[in-house]
Design an enzyme around this catalytic site. Structure first.
Site, mmCIF file in Angstrom:
data_model
loop_
_atom_site.group_PDB
_atom_site.id
_atom_site.type_symbol
_atom_site.label_atom_id
_atom_site.label_comp_id
_atom_site.label_asym_id
_atom_site.label_seq_id
_atom_site.Cartn_x
_atom_site.Cartn_y
_atom_site.Cartn_z
ATOM 1 N N LYS A 78 -11.309 -20.859 19.783
ATOM 2 C CA LYS A 78 -11.596 -22.494 19.857
ATOM 3 C C LYS A 78 -10.324 -22.947 19.939
ATOM 4 O O LYS A 78 -9.487 -22.600 19.019
ATOM 5 C CB LYS A 78 -12.500 -23.131 18.881
ATOM 6 C CG LYS A 78 -12.900 -24.674 19.025
ATOM 7 C CD LYS A 78 -13.894 -25.012 17.857
ATOM 8 C CE LYS A 78 -14.534 -26.263 18.153
ATOM 9 N NZ LYS A 78 -15.228 -26.643 17.191
ATOM 10 N N SER A 168 -19.650 -28.635 18.396
ATOM 11 C CA SER A 168 -18.349 -28.678 19.209
ATOM 12 C C SER A 168 -17.817 -27.552 19.848
ATOM 13 O O SER A 168 -16.831 -27.820 20.754
ATOM 14 C CB SER A 168 -17.489 -29.654 18.329
ATOM 15 O OG SER A 168 -16.954 -28.962 17.406
ATOM 16 N N SER A 192 -21.097 -27.229 14.004
ATOM 17 C CA SER A 192 -20.469 -27.005 15.262
ATOM 18 C C SER A 192 -20.393 -25.664 15.806
ATOM 19 O O SER A 192 -20.036 -25.352 16.755
ATOM 20 C CB SER A 192 -18.984 -27.549 15.198
ATOM 21 O OG SER A 192 -19.028 -28.834 15.464
HETATM 22 N N1 GLN Z 1 -21.359 -32.941 15.081
HETATM 23 C C1 GLN Z 1 -20.659 -33.080 13.984
HETATM 24 C C2 GLN Z 1 -19.439 -34.051 14.075
HETATM 25 O O1 GLN Z 1 -19.614 -34.638 15.202
HETATM 26 C C3 GLN Z 1 -20.164 -31.775 13.200
HETATM 27 C C4 GLN Z 1 -18.964 -31.409 13.892
HETATM 28 C C5 GLN Z 1 -18.324 -30.073 13.510
HETATM 29 O O2 GLN Z 1 -19.280 -29.260 12.998
HETATM 30 N N2 GLN Z 1 -17.215 -29.890 13.794
HETATM 31 O O3 GLN Z 1 -18.876 -34.212 13.079
#
Ligand code: GLN
Length: 521
Positions: A78, A168, A192
């Site tokens: 990532k 994400s 994420s």
């Molecule tokens: N969806 C969550 C956020 O927007 C978690 C994101 C993540 O785990 N990086 O913060």
């Protein structure tokens, strides 16, 4: 393609026995990345360096002295993990030309094993999001939206009506699901890794907080961030975790490694297991099909002799609200380093230092990031600190206590859905209620981050539309091996298909000619 759909363990054996070569494997992955460009899974593809690494692996393997199980295995990372002299953009304009001078510990550990880095994957900007629709390099498309079951069941044209990956770490999930790499690193702060893992039909592990070093992972919420692992089998996730785990002097939160993680028991005895079903996880918006899968696997446990019981985690329902206060507060301070001076984007409007700071940040960050910085600064104001930040810390403690209480009562593992439903069409996901939906999506995953617990999502079935559904297991801290053993037990019984079962290579190349990368910044 048969070679690309092997598990890491199978590919590693084939490499060591000389049945396939690292260069051939690397070339196949790079070709497949080209053929699946329409997914927009990668921000940077690392062709030359990958082939050079593959050459080195070939020499070692020919001499019969591989560095480890991962020698010659292609992997993706990532784009929020630092990679030496390779762009690390965090999916943002702010860092679009940033090349770190060092490797994140997890990246270095994989390279030290001889694994071959093929690319950096697409993501929501600074890992804020649940769709991989909010990055500066454009949204990521779910490979299952192009596979025959979805096309036949819905009659939709995937090129105009495609499906999101979740986020994400959507690029990493799409990379593993579409067979362009054998493993990918994601990050998991609130879900994420597990969320896109579930929606793209891959195994997605969030290890115990501290078991894997965060050094070199560009922080979102330091007290919650964990590097995540995505693979196509649970056994592979265990192999990778074994390589990545352990104390790192560069990350003071790291803990001692667990012994013999790489080898999960093939005959794990389920009959003495106590499986908890949290009643609060019957959340609003849970789809009927996901509920069916949840019941189906719970029944499988019961039939095998495990004790399946309802448990209560009363405070987890406040997890999302609590998460957004803590997340924004940490984001507000973490993002302060991006000021246009030391790293990243610097605005041309520099009539004064203040103007330069403000415009660099305005031009560099998207509105999601800016919104969180703004909220975080509000939560941290003297007059709101106690009401928001301290209260959220207290709720976080209560959530942790809920888990402790359940596990102390003798429950070994919790079984829950990973997401509310299968994946959404992009056109639906980006409706005006997107932000709310995106936040709701994390309802099942965030609590494990709050409590620092290991959790894994395992694909269990395709929905009636033909899209993956995953279930999540959560275990007590430091019981990652047990967690994975139970996950493997599920995996061996559900018979989740590989995307290669539905695809012919010629379809791929046709599509490749038809679609080209549309998103550049
Ligand atoms: N969806 C969550 C956020 O927007 C978690 C994101 C993540 O785990 N990086 O913060």
């Amino acid at each position: 393609m048969a070679m690309l759909s092997l598990t890491i363990k199978e590919a590693s054996l084939a490499l060591r026995e000389g049945r396939i070569s690292p260069i051939e494997l690397c070339r196949k992955c790079l070709n497949r990345i080209k053929k699946t460009q329409h997914l927009n899974a990668y921000i940077t593809v690392i062709e030359e360096q990958a082939l050079a690494q593959a050459h080195e692996a070939e020499t070692r393997l020919a001499k019969g002295s591989p560095k480890g199980l991962l020698d010659g295995i292609p992997f993706a990372v990532k784009d929020n993990f630092s990679t030496q002299n390779i762009k690390t953009t965090c999916g943002s304009r702010m860092l679009k030309d940033y090349t770190p001078p060092f490797n994140a510990t997890v990246v270095q550990k994989l390279l030290d094993q001889g694994a071959v880095l093929v690319g950096k994957t697409n993501m929501d900007e600074f890992a804020m999001g649940s769709g991989s629709t909010d990055g500066a390099f454009g949204p990521v498309r779910n490979p299952w939206g192009y596979a025959a079951p979805y096309r036949e069941n819905t009659g939709l044209d995937p090129d105009s009506d495609w499906v999101v990956t979740g986020g994400s770490s959507g690029g990493s999930a799409a990379a593993v699901a579409s067979l362009t790499s054998y493993l990918a690193l994601g990050s998991d702060t609130g879900g994420s890794t597990r969320n896109p893992g579930a929606l793209c039909g891959v195994v997605a592990l969030k290890p115990t907080y501290g078991l894997v070093s965060r050094h070199g992972l560009i922080p979102l919420v330091n007290s919650l961030d964990v590097p995540g692992i995505m693979t196509r089998s649970v056994g592979d996730a265990a192999v990778v975790l074994d390589v990545l785990q352990g104390v790192d002097v560069k990350d003071s939160t790291t803990i001692q490694p667990q012994s013999s993680l790489a080898q999960l028991p093939e005959d794990f005895d389920i009959s003495t297991l106590r499986v908890g079903i949290p009643k609060e996880y019957h959340a609003p918006g849970l789809s009927e099909e996901t509920l069916e899968q949840w019941s189906r696997v719970a029944d499988m446990f019961e039939r095998a002799g495990a004790r399946v019981e309802q448990v209560s985690l009363p405070h987890t329902q406040h997890s999302i609200v609590c998460y957004y206060v803590l997340c924004c507060a940490e984001v507000a301070s973490n993002m302060a380093r991006f000021d246009g001076l030391e790293y990243g984007h610097r605005s041309a409007m520099d009539s004064s230092t203040e103007t330069m700071y403000a415009t660099s940040r305005h031009e560099g960050f998207n509105d999601v990031v800016r919104g969180r910085i703004l909220s975080g600064n509000y939560f941290l104001l003297k007059q709101s600190y106690e009401h928001y930040f301290l209260k959220a810390q207290k709720v976080r403690r209560l959530i942790t206590e809920d888990f402790r209480h359940v596990f102390n009562s003798g429950v070994d593992v919790l079984l829950t859905p990973t997401t509310l439903s299968d994946s959404a069409r992009y056109s639906d996901f980006t409706q005006e209620d997107n932000r709310t939906r995106s936040q709701q999506e994390d309802v099942f995953t965030q609590p494990a981050n709050m409590a620092g617990l290991p959790a894994v999502s395992v694909p269990t079935a395709l929905s009636r539309r033909g899209l993956p559904i995953g279930l999540q297991l959560i275990a007590p801290a430091r019981q990652d091996k047990r967690l994975l053993s139970v996950a493997q037990w599920i995996e061996q019984r559900v018979g989740f298909p590989s995307i290669s079962d539905f695809e012919t290579p010629s379809e791929d190349s046709e599509r490749c000619q038809k679609t080209k990368r549309e998103h550049t910044i």
